[in-house]
Design an enzyme around this catalytic site. Sequence first.
Site, PDB file in Angstrom:
ATOM      1  N   LYS A 100      51.954  45.485  43.734  1.00  0.00           N
ATOM      2  CA  LYS A 100      52.514  44.969  44.983  1.00  0.00           C
ATOM      3  C   LYS A 100      54.012  45.312  45.041  1.00  0.00           C
ATOM      4  CE  LYS A 100      48.835  41.680  45.824  1.00  0.00           C
ATOM      5  NZ  LYS A 100      47.871  42.232  44.851  1.00  0.00           N
ATOM      6  N   HIS A 125      52.250  37.687  43.961  1.00  0.00           N
ATOM      7  CA  HIS A 125      52.939  37.903  45.234  1.00  0.00           C
ATOM      8  C   HIS A 125      54.405  37.474  45.160  1.00  0.00           C
ATOM      9  CE1 HIS A 125      49.498  39.198  47.658  1.00  0.00           C
ATOM     10  NE2 HIS A 125      48.798  38.384  46.884  1.00  0.00           N
ATOM     11  N   SER A 146      49.118  34.016  49.139  1.00  0.00           N
ATOM     12  CA  SER A 146      49.322  35.248  49.885  1.00  0.00           C
ATOM     13  C   SER A 146      48.841  35.223  51.320  1.00  0.00           C
ATOM     14  CB  SER A 146      48.638  36.407  49.160  1.00  0.00           C
ATOM     15  OG  SER A 146      47.237  36.205  49.101  1.00  0.00           O
ATOM     16  N   SER A 158      42.008  23.711  38.787  1.00  0.00           N
ATOM     17  CA  SER A 158      42.323  24.849  39.649  1.00  0.00           C
ATOM     18  C   SER A 158      42.772  24.394  41.026  1.00  0.00           C
ATOM     19  CB  SER A 158      41.081  25.749  39.777  1.00  0.00           C
ATOM     20  OG  SER A 158      41.309  26.819  40.669  1.00  0.00           O
ATOM     21  N   THR A 171      37.412  48.202  28.550  1.00  0.00           N
ATOM     22  CA  THR A 171      37.861  48.940  29.729  1.00  0.00           C
ATOM     23  C   THR A 171      38.826  50.039  29.323  1.00  0.00           C
ATOM     24  OG1 THR A 171      37.657  46.966  31.120  1.00  0.00           O
ATOM     25  CG2 THR A 171      39.047  48.730  31.950  1.00  0.00           C
ATOM     26  N   THR A 172      38.635  51.231  29.874  1.00  0.00           N
ATOM     27  CA  THR A 172      39.594  52.316  29.653  1.00  0.00           C
ATOM     28  C   THR A 172      40.971  51.870  30.126  1.00  0.00           C
ATOM     29  OG1 THR A 172      37.883  53.995  29.929  1.00  0.00           O
ATOM     30  CG2 THR A 172      40.166  54.706  30.246  1.00  0.00           C
TER      31      THR A 172
END
Length: 403
Positions: A247, A216, A188, A136, A276-277
């Site tokens: 964005k 971004h 960002s 990462s 998740t809905t």
Amino acid sequence: MTYDEIFEARLAELRDEGRYRHFADLSRRAGDFPHALHHAADGAEDVVVWCSNDYLAMGQHPGVIAAMHEALDRAGAGSGGTRNISGTTHDHVVLEAELADLHGKPAALLFTSGYVANEATLSTLQSLLPGAIVFSDALNHASMIAGIRHGVGEKRIWRHNDVEHLDALLRAAPADTPKIVAFESVYSMDGDIAPMAEILEVCERHGALSYLDEVHAVGLYGENGAGIAERDGVMARVDVIEGTLAKAFGVMGGYIAASRALVDAVRGYAPGFIFTTSLAPVLAAGALASVRHVRRTPALRTAHQARAARLKTLLRQAGLPVMPSESHIVPVLVGDPVRCKRISDALLADHRIYVQPINYPTVPRGTERLRFTPSPRHDDALMDRLVEALGDVWRRHDPARAA
């Protein structure tokens, strides 16, 4: 101590450090961006918003609004369930096909936000690839960090945009171990851009799966607005592209685009997707209209870059500490959370200019800043007024003068 006393003590710590978060109470007005109504205790007044992530003002575009009105009348307010249980509408299917095509990938998958897309995908990829090590970038977004931490694999942090360090870490890992390299295109808060081709070359050399966050950059770079990977001609080499609809596209939601097998595996294993809905059809319809318009309107991207370049020039000419930025992000370094908040407050109170102070944990302590995001609708007059106002407030809140 009671629980509330503990909470109050922690809040006091935030206040003492100057980083307690105050939210500006705004009313956006369709068609009038970047102007908005700011509500305060003594009434409401018109302000100019200088820190919105609605980079191209697509949240105000008549075609987007019309598409959402049509979808609301046609489909109603909500989706009715999770994607698996009645919540996959035709609006979702068409939008996913559009996003896959935008990035030149076989498939795409919608999430309720870019944060959820990163967290769900990065954690799930680790469970799908036993023994995987995730590499990462040190400045990756909190959503990527959350996904990496929630996964079951090992983690390695490479110095920001340092390709040689990434190469050394990958070289030190066992050759037969699955590897995931996670990084962003546009960062960002600093506005710098990843050396995309060099990172991908290292990934390919070590057999690592590349995971690119373009939130971004989508809509803003590349011939069709697919992002930095398209601009740099390397989009086909990226394994997973993650993006947002909130964005440059001005609506809401996140997504990944990748191979059909990878997307289908995430769809089948990611709790953050399964339970998740789904996005409301009205949001999917608005996002689709926005993506299609942005893809066919490169003049938007040209105007956006020109606005950012002009603001950087004006701020530098005014002697204000603009941080180095290769992108449309225009950060001005303050370096102190209390002063940063005072400058922000004075701009709002005295000049009706709204820009949110950015402090820890969004940025490291000592690098607090004001982050300006000019859009094609921030004209020369607004820009000149901002620079004059910021110069005035900056001088009044100069710590040297206070001493």
